[in-house]
Structure formats: structure tokens, C-alpha cells
Write an enzyme that holds these catalytic residues in place. Structure first.
Site, PDB file in Angstrom:
ATOM      1  N   LYS A   1      12.340  20.657   4.752  1.00 34.00           N
ATOM      2  CA  LYS A   1      12.667  20.151   5.946  1.00 34.00           C
ATOM      3  C   LYS A   1      11.153  19.041   6.129  1.00 34.00           C
ATOM      4  CE  LYS A   1      13.724  21.994   9.984  1.00 34.00           C
ATOM      5  NZ  LYS A   1      15.297  21.128  10.602  1.00 34.00           N
TER       6      LYS A   1
ATOM      7  N   ARG B   1      -4.495  19.020 -12.429  1.00 34.92           N
ATOM      8  CA  ARG B   1      -5.664  17.926 -12.793  1.00 34.92           C
ATOM      9  C   ARG B   1      -6.655  17.666 -12.002  1.00 34.92           C
ATOM     10  NH1 ARG B   1      -5.141  13.588  -9.266  1.00 34.92           N
ATOM     11  NH2 ARG B   1      -2.160  13.517  -9.095  1.00 34.92           N
TER      12      ARG B   1
HETATM   13  P1  ADP Z   1       2.931  13.011  -3.547  1.00 36.64           P
HETATM   14  O1  ADP Z   1       3.388  14.196  -5.103  1.00 36.64           O
HETATM   15  O2  ADP Z   1       3.682  11.460  -3.998  1.00 36.64           O
HETATM   16  O3  ADP Z   1       1.972  13.391  -3.244  1.00 36.64           O
HETATM   17  P2  ADP Z   1       3.853  15.071  -1.913  1.00 36.64           P
HETATM   18  O4  ADP Z   1       5.088  15.898  -1.997  1.00 36.64           O
HETATM   19  O5  ADP Z   1       2.196  15.554  -2.463  1.00 36.64           O
HETATM   20  O6  ADP Z   1       3.902  14.334  -3.014  1.00 36.64           O
HETATM   21  O7  ADP Z   1       3.620  14.175  -0.117  1.00 36.64           O
HETATM   22  C1  ADP Z   1       2.648  13.547  -0.181  1.00 36.64           C
HETATM   23  C2  ADP Z   1       2.287  12.971   1.283  1.00 36.64           C
HETATM   24  O8  ADP Z   1       3.692  12.777   2.209  1.00 36.64           O
HETATM   25  C3  ADP Z   1       2.257  14.907   2.530  1.00 36.64           C
HETATM   26  O9  ADP Z   1       0.562  14.468   2.197  1.00 36.64           O
HETATM   27  C4  ADP Z   1       3.046  14.234   3.541  1.00 36.64           C
HETATM   28  O10 ADP Z   1       1.883  13.244   4.497  1.00 36.64           O
HETATM   29  C5  ADP Z   1       3.828  13.666   3.381  1.00 36.64           C
HETATM   30  N1  ADP Z   1       5.104  14.226   3.653  1.00 36.64           N
HETATM   31  C6  ADP Z   1       5.619  15.335   2.113  1.00 36.64           C
HETATM   32  N2  ADP Z   1       6.424  15.762   2.764  1.00 36.64           N
HETATM   33  C7  ADP Z   1       6.424  16.492   3.724  1.00 36.64           C
HETATM   34  C8  ADP Z   1       7.396  15.946   5.186  1.00 36.64           C
HETATM   35  N3  ADP Z   1       8.437  18.198   4.473  1.00 36.64           N
HETATM   36  N4  ADP Z   1       6.966  16.621   5.961  1.00 36.64           N
HETATM   37  C9  ADP Z   1       6.562  15.605   5.922  1.00 36.64           C
HETATM   38  N5  ADP Z   1       5.679  14.886   5.124  1.00 36.64           N
HETATM   39  C10 ADP Z   1       5.548  15.223   4.240  1.00 36.64           C
HETATM   40  P1  ADP Z   2      -4.510  11.922  -5.694  1.00 37.63           P
HETATM   41  O1  ADP Z   2      -3.110  13.289  -5.027  1.00 37.63           O
HETATM   42  O2  ADP Z   2      -5.356  12.347  -6.859  1.00 37.63           O
HETATM   43  O3  ADP Z   2      -5.041  11.974  -4.258  1.00 37.63           O
HETATM   44  P2  ADP Z   2      -3.271  10.168  -5.829  1.00 37.63           P
HETATM   45  O4  ADP Z   2      -2.014  10.074  -4.975  1.00 37.63           O
HETATM   46  O5  ADP Z   2      -4.125   8.695  -4.843  1.00 37.63           O
HETATM   47  O6  ADP Z   2      -3.974  10.728  -6.137  1.00 37.63           O
HETATM   48  O7  ADP Z   2      -2.519   9.272  -7.464  1.00 37.63           O
HETATM   49  C1  ADP Z   2      -3.754   9.139  -7.995  1.00 37.63           C
HETATM   50  C2  ADP Z   2      -3.149   8.386  -9.600  1.00 37.63           C
HETATM   51  O8  ADP Z   2      -2.441   8.836 -10.289  1.00 37.63           O
HETATM   52  C3  ADP Z   2      -2.398   6.733  -8.613  1.00 37.63           C
HETATM   53  O9  ADP Z   2      -2.851   5.932  -9.647  1.00 37.63           O
HETATM   54  C4  ADP Z   2      -1.196   6.913  -9.200  1.00 37.63           C
HETATM   55  O10 ADP Z   2      -0.463   5.963  -8.784  1.00 37.63           O
HETATM   56  C5  ADP Z   2      -1.156   8.106  -9.901  1.00 37.63           C
HETATM   57  N1  ADP Z   2       0.362   8.888  -9.927  1.00 37.63           N
HETATM   58  C6  ADP Z   2       0.315  10.300  -8.837  1.00 37.63           C
HETATM   59  N2  ADP Z   2       1.123  11.233  -9.724  1.00 37.63           N
HETATM   60  C7  ADP Z   2       1.857  10.585 -10.228  1.00 37.63           C
HETATM   61  C8  ADP Z   2       2.994  10.429 -11.105  1.00 37.63           C
HETATM   62  N3  ADP Z   2       3.971  12.040 -10.654  1.00 37.63           N
HETATM   63  N4  ADP Z   2       3.531   9.875 -12.179  1.00 37.63           N
HETATM   64  C9  ADP Z   2       2.574   8.417 -12.440  1.00 37.63           C
HETATM   65  N5  ADP Z   2       1.944   8.316 -11.902  1.00 37.63           N
HETATM   66  C10 ADP Z   2       0.861   9.514 -10.841  1.00 37.63           C
END
Ligand code: ADP
Ligand code: ADP
Ligand code: MG
Length: 448
Positions: free
Chosen positions: A203, A294
Site C-alpha cells: 500500500k 550492511r
Molecule cells: P530501497 O531498497 O530502494 O531503499 P525502500 O523500500 O527502502 O527501498 O524504499 C525507499 C524509499 O521509497 C522509502 O524511504 C520511501 O521514501 C519510499 N517508499 C517505499 N515504500 C513506500 C510505500 N509503501 N509508500 C510510500 N513510500 C514508500
Molecule cells: P543507504 O540505504 O545506505 O542510505 P543508498 O540507498 O543511498 O544507501 O545506497 C547506497 C549505495 O548502494 C548506492 O551506491 C546505491 O546505488 C547502492 N545500492 C543500494 N542498494 C543496492 C542494491 N540492492 N543493488 C545495488 N546497489 C545498491
């Protein structure tokens, strides 16, 4: 106290320098591995030894497991620190390290595999009684199934790649038509980026806050938290500014969040430092989003308020030691803010590589974790983040003021950066009030 003799860092840029710094303090030798594009980079000369592992393309260097393993064997490194990104959350890499009797500074491969799958992580957290974002209960097999689940949950929805990361592999859908489109575009993207086309539905939480919990767990069953980080200033679902403590939480909500994070980590038998990410809705309910197994980009804000070196803790845990502090001994003081400086066009957020012709950085009362120096080439091959500025103040007002002054002293020429954006965030009334959500940067007037 013995840790390791020699640690290889399977990464580049600021995080490689960060790990080298702690290793040096502990008297541990370091090995940098680098691509041809990074031959002149500061992290290469700062390591005790360096091995070139291939051309610029990450697939042929930083992501090539066998080349990294070979470099570790050749230099007789006894442990590998994977940093973040690249191989840091790749269970095959952790397995290969183990086969070669090299300590992987991270969790066991099977736990990493479980938490690397958002679908599986959600299931484990539900089992532990940690609330997850309402959504599909597992992998979605077909478009028909997606549409049926969507009807049940109601729109808007987020279609997400189970293996996604770095803000890549998620798509918002407001209705059936958009979900169909998202379904057809997300699966191939997830396959090509993450080698895994598994998707699920969540959602969409309107106007949410992203607040995460830093945890640490050793191999003796001890699990602690190191408080939270507020990461709601984002662009393209990726963080730009982080702070701790979160201005959104009161003591009681904070305790509930920290307790849930620790409970979830205990459930999975995790060992290493790690981050439990949560999303808060506007009614202050929180839901588990994902776990990062990590060191996190924004780990310095936690180090600033707790005085704890998280890389040192990673080394201790990987060496089989007990956590040096118990929960009651982990205190926080003051307020810390981190700004991520990106080489990117501030309007489009597209990367803007080039040569750093001039660089002036503040030098007082600030922590600088930078990948570049004057003359560095910012290559188009890697993440465009070039550095992090971290301040610590007695309170939030003081921290913001310190960051304003720090940013005003930064001069960088030769590339486009988000420096002006960071400065205007620090001047912004809504940011100052602490009452902001992940939609904050969508308001383009912040830029002008
Ligand atoms: P990633 O693995 O790319 O970090 P996340 O699931 O942690 O993906 O989501 C990254 C960002 O995307 C969140 O910090 C939020 O801002 C947005 N996001 C992710 N899921 C939702 C959701 N269900 N509703 C609204 N925003 C979301
Ligand atoms: P954090 O979750 O630590 O805030 P970011 O979302 O900014 O970090 O990602 C940190 C680094 O790792 C970036 O270089 C991003 O492109 C890379 N990264 C994060 N998740 C993945 C993934 N699942 N596969 C490849 N690269 C990733
Ligand atoms: Mg995330």
C-alpha cells in the site's frame, strides 16, 4: 585485543577511506582494490596496499567476485569489508569468502539472503510481531494475481522488486491501468538490475516519514539498538539529508520503534551492524520497510550522537568478540545532521560527472567523509555521491546553524552539484520546523 591482521576493502570512494581510517587506528593493514578509473583516487593511496582488479565497468571490477577473492588471496588478507552497494549484500560473495577461509565482515550468507529479499523479510517480521506495510503476502506470480490483490488493498499502491535497492525497482500505481504498466516495466528492470524479477505489492503510504533504526548484533546473542535516524529528505526515493534524533518522535513512540527493531533482529539470528528501515504514516503508525544488512551511507550521524565507531564494531563482531557495550551503556547526546553532496544536476537530479577543478571545504567543527580531492575525476561509472558533511550540535537548532555555516564555506568547481540545494534545505522553514515528509523535495520552490 586481536581483530585481523589485514582487511581488504571491496569498495571504493568515501566508504573505502572511512574503513581504512578505523583499520589504521586499530593497527590493521588494509588492501584497496580498484578499477582502472580509480587509479588516482585517494582511497587507493591511503590503503597499505592496492590491487587493480579491472576496467571501469563495475561488472568487470568491483562486482566481480572472483577478482576480489583473488586479490584477497594474493595479499593474504584475512577479512573483507564490503562497504555499501556493490557486493555488500550479495550472499554468493559472503559464501565465497567463507569457502576461502576469509572472514566476511557482515552477516552469515543465509541470513543476508533472507533479508535481501523484501518478500521474505516481510514474512519474518510479521512472524516476530513487527508491523509491515500492508501488502501482498508473498511473491506475485501473474498480472491477474496483482490486479486481484490490488482490488483488495485499494489504490494507490507501490509495486516493488523484492531484491530492489538504492531507490531502484519501485513504481507507484494509482489505478488498474498504471499497475498493468508498472507490472510490465518493473519485472524486466528487476531482472536486469538485481538478477531477480520477483515483485510484490505494498500500500502506498501518503506523506510518509522514513525513520530507521541502527542495530548491532554479535555472535553471542547480544542485540542492541543505537537509536534512530530520520531520513525523510529524499529525491528519487533516495536519501539526501539525514539526522538523529528524529524530530518526529516523542520518547514513547521512539521506545516502541526501537523495541520493534530489536525484536525483529532477534527473530532472524542476525550478526553485524545493520539497519531496520521503517515508514511512518501521518497517524504516527509505523511499518517495517526493509533491512539493510550492511553499514549504511548515513552511519556517521549515529556515530556522532553515540560516540561509537560502527566500523570498529563490525570488525569486533566479525572477529567473534562480544559487543563492547550493553544497551544501558549506549547513550546519545546532542543532534547530528548529514548532508550528501552529489555530483548531479540540481534540477533534474541526473548525475553530472567531470573533473574537480577546485575544492574548498570547511575545516572546523565538522566531519567530512569525502571520496574526492582537488583534481579528482568523478567518473560516470559509479554512484554520483562525492562526499558527506556531518555536524554535531548540542541541539537541533545548533546543528542546523553549524551545517549552514559549513555549506557556505564549500567551494567546488568543475562539476554540477547539489550544494545550493543542500543550503536551501538548511534555510527552509519546513525543514527547520522538523515537520517534513518524503515529499518535501517534490516542492520545487525549495530550489529557487
Ligand atoms: P530501497 O531498497 O530502494 O531503499 P525502500 O523500500 O527502502 O527501498 O524504499 C525507499 C524509499 O521509497 C522509502 O524511504 C520511501 O521514501 C519510499 N517508499 C517505499 N515504500 C513506500 C510505500 N509503501 N509508500 C510510500 N513510500 C514508500
Ligand atoms: P543507504 O540505504 O545506505 O542510505 P543508498 O540507498 O543511498 O544507501 O545506497 C547506497 C549505495 O548502494 C548506492 O551506491 C546505491 O546505488 C547502492 N545500492 C543500494 N542498494 C543496492 C542494491 N540492492 N543493488 C545495488 N546497489 C545498491
Ligand atoms: Mg531502503
Amino acid at each position: 585485543m586481536s581483530y585481523f591482521n589485514k582487511v581488504l576493502i571491496a569498495n571504493r570512494g568515501e566508504i573505502a577511506r572511512r574503513v581504512i581510517r578505523t583499520c589504521r587506528q586499530l593497527g590493521i593493514q588494509t588492501v584497496a582494490v580498484y578499477s582502472e578509473a580509480d587509479a588516482q583516487a585517494p582511497f587507493v593511496s591511503e590503503a597499505s596496499e592496492a590491487v587493480c582488479i579491472g576496467p571501469a565497468q563495475a561488472k568487470k571490477s568491483y562486482l566481480d567476485i572472483e577478482k576480489v577473492i583473488q586479490a584477497a588471496k594474493q595479499t593474504t588478507a584475512d577479512a573483507i569489508h564490503p562497504g555499501y552497494g556493490f557486493l555488500s549484500e550479495n550472499p554468493l560473495f559472503a559464501k565465497r569468502c567463507k569457502e576461502e577461509n576469509i572472514v566476511f565482515i557482515g552477516p552469515e550468507a543465509d541470513v543476508m539472503e533472507t533479508m535481501g529479499s523484501k518478500v521474505e523479510a516481510r514474512a519474518h517480521m510479521q512472524k516476530a510481531g513487527v508491523p509491515v506495510v500492508p501488502g501482498s503476502s508473498g511473491k506475485i506470480e501473474s498480472l491477474e494475481e496483482a490486479l486481484a490483490i490490488a482490488d483488495n488493498l485499494g489504490y494507490p499502491l507501490m509495486l516493488k522488486a523484492s531484491a530492489g535497492g538504492g531507490g531502484i525497482g519501485m513504481q507507484l500505481a494509482h489505478n488498474q491501468e498504471e499497475l498493468e504498466k508498472a507490472f510490465h516495466s518493473t519485472i524486466p528492470k528487476a531482472e536486469s538490475f538485481f538478477n531477480d524479477g520477483t515483485v510484490f505489492l505494498e500500500k502506498w503510504i501518503a506523506d510518509p516519514r522514513h525513520i530507521e533504526v541502527q542495530i548491532a548484533a554479535d555472535r553471542h546473542g547480544n542485540v542492541v539498538h543505537l537509536y534512530e535516524r530520520e531520513c525523510s529528505v529524499q529525491r528519487r526515493n533516495q536519501k539526501v539529508v539525514e539526522e538523529s534524533p528524529s524530530p518526529f518522535l516523542d520518547a514513547s513512540l521512539r521506545n516502541q520503534l526501537l523495541e520493534a527493531a530489536v525484536r525483529g533482529v532477534k527473530e532472524i539470528g542476525y550478526t553485524n551492524v545493520g539497519t531496520m528501515e521503517f515508514i511512518f504514516d501521518s497517524d504516527r503508525n509505523f511499518y517495517f520497510l526493509e533491512m539493510n544488512t550492511r553499514l549504511q551511507v548515513e552511519h556517521p550521524v549515529t556515530e556522532e550522537i553515540t560516540g561509537i565507531d560502527l566500523v570498529e564494531w563490525q570488525l569486533r563482531i566479525a572477529a567473534g568478540q562480544e559487543l563492547p557495550l550493553q544497551q544501558e551503556q549506549i547513550n546519545k547526546a546532542g543532534h547530528a545532521i548529514e548532508c550528501r553532496l552529489y555530483a548531479e544536476d540540481p534540477k533534474t537530479f541526473f548525475p553530472s560527472p567531470g573533473t574537480v577543478e577546485q575544492l574548498k571545504l570547511p575545516d572546523k567543527d565538522i566531519r567530512l567523509d569525502f571520496s574526492i580531492v582537488e583534481g579528482s575525476i568523478v567518473s560516470p561509472f559509479y554512484d554520483p555521491m562525492i562526499g558527506k558533511l556531518i555536524v554535531h550540535g548540542a541541539n537541533r537548532v545548533e546543528a542546523i546553524e553549524k551545517m549552514r555555516q559549513a555549506l557556505a564555506q564549500v567551494e567546488i568547481h568543475g562539476l554540477k552539484t547539489n550544494l545550493a540545494l543542500l543550503a536551501s534545505i538548511m534555510e527552509n522553514e519546513q525543514f527547520e520546523s522538523g515537520d517534513y515528509t518524503t515529499q518535501f523535495l517534490e516542492k520545487k520552490e525549495i530550489l529557487s
